[in-house]
Design an enzyme around this catalytic site. Sequence first.
Site, PDB file in Angstrom:
ATOM      1  N   PRO A  39     -11.171  38.160  41.536  1.00  0.00           N
ATOM      2  CA  PRO A  39     -12.015  37.477  42.519  1.00  0.00           C
ATOM      3  C   PRO A  39     -11.169  36.563  43.392  1.00  0.00           C
ATOM      4  CG  PRO A  39     -12.336  36.537  40.330  1.00  0.00           C
ATOM      5  CD  PRO A  39     -11.429  37.722  40.158  1.00  0.00           C
TER       6      PRO A  39
ATOM      7  N   GLY B 259      -4.930  33.812  41.639  1.00  0.00           N
ATOM      8  CA  GLY B 259      -3.776  34.347  42.376  1.00  0.00           C
ATOM      9  C   GLY B 259      -4.082  35.605  43.172  1.00  0.00           C
ATOM     10  N   SER B 260      -5.335  35.759  43.579  1.00  0.00           N
ATOM     11  CA  SER B 260      -5.710  36.969  44.310  1.00  0.00           C
ATOM     12  C   SER B 260      -4.821  37.204  45.543  1.00  0.00           C
ATOM     13  CB  SER B 260      -7.182  36.857  44.718  1.00  0.00           C
ATOM     14  OG  SER B 260      -7.466  37.668  45.807  1.00  0.00           O
TER      15      SER B 260
ATOM     16  N   ALA C 247      -1.733  36.171  46.326  1.00  0.00           N
ATOM     17  CA  ALA C 247      -0.349  36.566  46.031  1.00  0.00           C
ATOM     18  C   ALA C 247      -0.306  37.980  45.455  1.00  0.00           C
ATOM     19  CB  ALA C 247       0.282  35.573  45.052  1.00  0.00           C
ATOM     20  N   ALA C 248      -1.312  38.332  44.661  1.00  0.00           N
ATOM     21  CA  ALA C 248      -1.334  39.685  44.070  1.00  0.00           C
ATOM     22  C   ALA C 248      -1.545  40.745  45.147  1.00  0.00           C
ATOM     23  CB  ALA C 248      -2.428  39.780  43.003  1.00  0.00           C
TER      24      ALA C 248
ATOM     25  N   ASP D  21       2.372  30.825  41.956  1.00  0.00           N
ATOM     26  CA  ASP D  21       1.571  32.053  41.957  1.00  0.00           C
ATOM     27  C   ASP D  21       2.435  33.276  42.209  1.00  0.00           C
ATOM     28  OD1 ASP D  21      -0.612  30.389  41.748  1.00  0.00           O
ATOM     29  OD2 ASP D  21      -1.808  31.504  43.198  1.00  0.00           O
TER      30      ASP D  21
HETATM   31  O1  PMV Z   1      -5.840  27.446  42.383  1.00  0.00           O
HETATM   32  P1  PMV Z   1      -4.548  28.123  42.147  1.00  0.00           P
HETATM   33  O2  PMV Z   1      -4.442  28.889  40.895  1.00  0.00           O
HETATM   34  O3  PMV Z   1      -4.041  28.839  43.348  1.00  0.00           O
HETATM   35  O4  PMV Z   1      -3.501  27.031  41.761  1.00  0.00           O
HETATM   36  C1  PMV Z   1      -3.146  25.982  42.523  1.00  0.00           C
HETATM   37  C2  PMV Z   1      -2.130  25.243  41.718  1.00  0.00           C
HETATM   38  C3  PMV Z   1      -1.797  23.905  42.289  1.00  0.00           C
HETATM   39  O5  PMV Z   1      -0.868  23.325  41.409  1.00  0.00           O
HETATM   40  C4  PMV Z   1      -3.036  23.032  42.348  1.00  0.00           C
HETATM   41  C5  PMV Z   1      -1.213  24.003  43.683  1.00  0.00           C
HETATM   42  C6  PMV Z   1       0.146  24.677  43.716  1.00  0.00           C
HETATM   43  O6  PMV Z   1       0.552  25.061  44.838  1.00  0.00           O
HETATM   44  O7  PMV Z   1       0.832  24.777  42.700  1.00  0.00           O
END
Ligand code: PMV
Length: 313
Positions: free
Chosen positions: A100, A106-107, A109-110, A151
């Site tokens: 989702p 990480g949608s 980046a994937a 990510d």
């Molecule tokens: O919401 P996500 O999984 O894309 O994670 C963001 C993680 C943070 O530490 C809040 C931001 C980052 O760029 O690392």
Amino acid sequence: METSAPAKIILFGEHAVVYGQPAIAIPVTSLRVRVNVEVQPVGAGLILYLPTVRGEGIHIPTLTAADDEISLAFAVRSALTHWGLIAPPDLALTLYSDIPQGRGLGSGAAVSAALIRALATALGREISNDTLNGLVYEVEKKHHGTPSGIDNTVIVYEQPVYFVRGEPIQPLQIKTPFTLLIGDTGYGTPTHVPVGDVRRLMETRPEKYQPIIAQIGEIAHTARDAIESGNIGILGELMNENHGLLQRLTVSSVELDVLCETALEAGAWGAKMSGGGRGGNMLALVEDSQAETVMKALTSAGAARVVKTRVRG
Ligand code: PMV
């Protein structure tokens, strides 16, 4: 032909990682983006189809900078530019995703990673994971402000990592596998919103918030030792502590807190939100024999979806 890339979760250290603290992230191999490639007749141009997101295809005939607002187009153009190609190839790329969007899995980046891999395969180009990681990071930066890079790193290398911004990745050895449940609140907030809010807190009240960031870093550090030595027993408590600190950073939400409490009451060893927060997903560490019970409890408490994943090296 088909290429793919997995989802990811952050196990420890989100938000603090933006300020140079370590974080631990893990690929979720059962949730993937897959890209199917078909060669098209000469002159057909490049078409992206996203049947799981929208019905129609995105036609990318010229690949000008004007297309860059579409992150998929920017990913394609960055890769082609890297190979010195100007014209888009005659290809149809169809993306299928189990991941989702906007839920911290990480949608984005994937999708970029699977897409660039598909182009490389179709064009007969070799692409190392290091190069791919750099390209995907550029897409992340363009569309998510100031991402830490966690990510793209965990998704491209598809292995658990201990990550410190700006440092070479450190693969994480999982001595004893363990089971996590990933509970989806059913809604999400764009990551840049809570990241921006934490930045404002850090600027206005550094004396209050800097120690919280440092404590989260300590937890990630301790968790690495525990994971690498197979001391899974203390991970649950570390997750609970990490969640409490994220609450103090104001990035949790009522729904995330309810799901975490529900998991603990149903017998999980630990629970925390994961990723940017204010919605998105939470994680629960469970003994295998408890997994079914905790999954049911999470669903009854309103989780939109619960995915079970086994974490191994
Ligand atoms: O919401 P996500 O999984 O894309 O994670 C963001 C993680 C943070 O530490 C809040 C931001 C980052 O760029 O690392």
